[in-house]
Design a protein around this motif. Structure first.
Motif, short mmCIF file in Angstrom:
data_model
loop_
_atom_site.label_atom_id
_atom_site.label_comp_id
_atom_site.label_asym_id
_atom_site.label_seq_id
_atom_site.Cartn_x
_atom_site.Cartn_y
_atom_site.Cartn_z
N ALA A 9 -7.37 7.00 -5.35
CA ALA A 9 -5.90 6.47 -5.51
C ALA A 9 -5.43 6.36 -3.90
N GLU A 10 -5.75 7.53 -3.26
CA GLU A 10 -5.40 7.47 -1.77
C GLU A 10 -5.50 6.27 -1.03
N ILE A 11 -6.92 6.12 -0.86
CA ILE A 11 -7.55 4.78 -0.24
C ILE A 11 -7.00 3.53 -0.73
N GLY A 12 -6.53 3.40 -2.04
CA GLY A 12 -5.94 2.11 -2.61
C GLY A 12 -4.45 2.15 -2.00
N GLU A 13 -3.75 3.21 -2.08
CA GLU A 13 -2.51 3.15 -1.45
C GLU A 13 -2.32 2.84 -0.06
N ARG A 14 -3.25 3.45 1.05
CA ARG A 14 -3.35 3.11 2.43
C ARG A 14 -3.67 1.64 2.71
N LEU A 15 -4.67 1.05 1.87
CA LEU A 15 -5.36 -0.11 1.95
C LEU A 15 -4.00 -1.34 1.78
N PHE A 16 -3.36 -0.97 0.72
CA PHE A 16 -2.24 -1.88 0.22
C PHE A 16 -0.87 -1.64 1.00
N THR A 17 -0.63 -0.67 1.65
CA THR A 17 0.47 -0.35 2.37
C THR A 17 0.33 -0.46 3.74
#
Lengths: 341, 204
Positions: B135-143
């Motif tokens: 979830a952390e990687i997804g959040e960083r990638l899309f913000t």
């Protein structure tokens, strides 16, 4: 010392609760296949050993184990013997993250879905190496067909799971099942109907089953990648193929048919009956249905032509799944399907 | 020794050994297999660092797809080992040069560390149990990294289109099958029922 004992006890439990039932299931799956296809083709099937032929699988196993393992003279002997192990190991290892009931899972991974994709893509090495190490043209042809086919259909399979991930909002298999709660109309087969169909068909292609059994293709390349194998080594390939079919059935049940959830969850008029309770038996029932599906399809459809298999994977399935990922995202965006609930 | 360290050294030793064997074994198929083992050990090390998403994706992408294609190509080519070895002496100076540069870089890092002391790099603190790396990687990638992420995607798309455009060529006089035509064919296109009088054959 305690840690070692604990580890040994864990191994024993894994064998007792997962490996042994799985191998028994494979044994009786082969029996069921011969009986079911026999019935569909108005034959009897194996009925001699034990009542209704029920001991046939054991007779087969004993026969295969007692046979000689033949090493072809020009074969690469190490890879020839490693290949069956490489095809069976991932088929069993994936079960570590497959939940059969609420909390009934060895490793409750947050990245469960990609773990499954990663390990199931490993299975192709067993086939390729078997084909190459056999040093036989039929085996090599079967291996190359299989490699191209598995790599192509993995993409369609991955994309159809992407739809599930968009709706469930999680990579954890237990959360994906719990996100489908509410009865059979809340399961993901309905909003993801095209992906559900593609997942089942791609599952056939991934496990090299009819009508996509290009890797074996008896009438074209004898028996494909395992043409040079005999005895126990052949039995291991056989075990891997059936274990993979059971795995794909279990995953279809989990991703699209609500895993262990009851189909009548929301039907209040049923009262407090067991029909509304979620239990591992619902999972078993769904598993049995999808396993039967494999046999049904095999008895029904003729084998695809090789170029048509590749065309179907790349030019039909992948575009459809890509579009439906967007449609699934629209469902969530417009609140038609509530994400993760 | 804590169990983490035992596993770290186990995976590291396997990884370095396998990586050495990749370039030292004679059979190219064995090279590929050792490269797979190297990737696997690297994935195991990443998972030990709580980067389970990256670790599994490494297996998924490199072991599951890229290496399959490598193996595929090597099996098809049937490489002649003696010809591969011919270039060894010719390329040796270049290889030694690259190795020296890399050695210098490693030594610079070690020198820097000895100057500043290893204490400046604290041990990573393990996250608590509910932490989701994915979830952390997804959040960083899309913000924070949305633009680099999207641009990388476009670059890859361009590469795919370019590869297809380069290899696509139309040759004259090649017969190809039109699958839509084959699929949409009907019984009356292929089959003709002829009315024919019965011929009487005299039996003797």
């Amino acid at each position: 010392m305690d840690a070692i004992l604990e580890f040994a006890w864990l191994l024993i439990r894994i064998v007792l609760y997962t490996l042994l039932p799985l191998i028994l299931l494979v044994a009786y799956y082969t029996y069921a296949e011969r009986r079911v296809i026999g019935a569909m083709q108005a034959r009897i099937g194996p009925n001699r050993i034990g009542p209704w032929g029920l001991f046939q699988p054991f007779a087969d196993v004993i026969k295969l184990l007692l046979k000689e393992i033949i090493l072809p003279k020009e074969a690469n002997r190490y890879l020839f013997l490693i290949a069956p192990i490489l095809s069976i190991a991932p088929a069993f290892a994936v079960w570590a993250v497959v939940p059969v009931g609420e909390g009934m899972v060895w490793a409750d991974l947050n990245a469960g879905v990609i773990y499954i994709l990663a390990l199931s893509s490993m299975g192709v090495y067993g086939i390729i190496l078997a084909g190459w190490a056999s040093n036989s043209k039929y085996a090599l042809l079967g291996a190359m067909r299989s490699a191209a086919q598995v790599v192509s259909y993995e993409i369609a399979m991955g994309f159809s799971l992407l739809g599930v991930l968009v709706l469930a909002g999680s990579l954890n298999l237990q959360e994906i099942v719990n996100a489908q709660a509410g009865g059979m109309l809340d399961w993901y087969w309905l909003p993801l109907l095209p992906m559900f169909a593609i997942y089942i068909i791609a599952g056939l292609a991934e496990t090299n089953r009819a009508p996509f059994d290009m890797a074996e293709g008896e009438s074209e390349i004898v028996a494909g990648f395992h043409v040079e194998y005999a005895g126990a080594a052949f039995a291991v390939f056989f075990l891997a193929e059936y274990a993979n079919m059971i795995l794909i059935s279990a995953l279809t049940a989990i991703f699209f048919f609500g895993g262990w959830l009851s189909p009548f969850e929301g039907w209040a008029f049923l009262g407090d009956s067991w029909l509304r309770q979620s239990s591992v038996f619902w999972f078993m029932g769904k598993l049995a249905f999808f396993m039967f599906n494999f046999l049904w399809i095999r008895a029904t459809f003729p084998r695809y032509r090789y170029d048509q298999v590749m065309r179907l994977g790349w030019k039909v399935f992948i575009p459809i799944t890509m579009v439906w990922v967007l449609v699934a995202a629209m469902f969530v965006f417009n609140g038609i399907v509530v994400r993760g609930a | 020794m804590p169990i983490q360290e035992i596993f770290f050294y186990l995976f590291s030793v396997i990884m370095v050994t396998a990586a050495t064997l990749v370039i030292s074994v004679r059979n190219p198929v064995y090279s590929i297999l050792f490269l797979i083992l190297t990737f696997f050990s690297a994935a195991a090390l990443w998972i030990m660092l709580e980067a389970e998403f990256l670790g599994i994706v490494l297996v998924l992408v490199y072991v599951g797809a890229v290496m399959v294609l490598f193996l595929f190509v090597i099996m098809m080519l049937n490489i002649n080992q003696s010809r591969v070895n011919e270039g060894f002496v010719k390329n040796l100076p270049l290889g030694i040069g690259v190795a020296l540069v890399m050695l210098a870089e490693v030594l610079m890092v070690l020198w820097y560390k000895s100057q500043t002391g290893t204490d400046t790099y604290p041990l990573p603190v393990p996250h608590e149990q509910g932490y989701s790396n994915t979830a952390e990687i997804g959040e960083r990638l899309f913000t924070a990294y949305l633009w680099p992420f999207e641009i990388a995607g476009i670059v890859l798309l361009v590469a795919i289109v370019a590869a297809i455009a380069l290899s696509l060529r139309h040759r004259e006089g090649v017969k190809t099958q039109s699958i839509p035509l084959q699929v949409s064919t009907e019984k009356r296109d292929r089959l003709e029922v002829i009315d024919m009088p019965v011929e009487h054959v005299e039996n003797n």
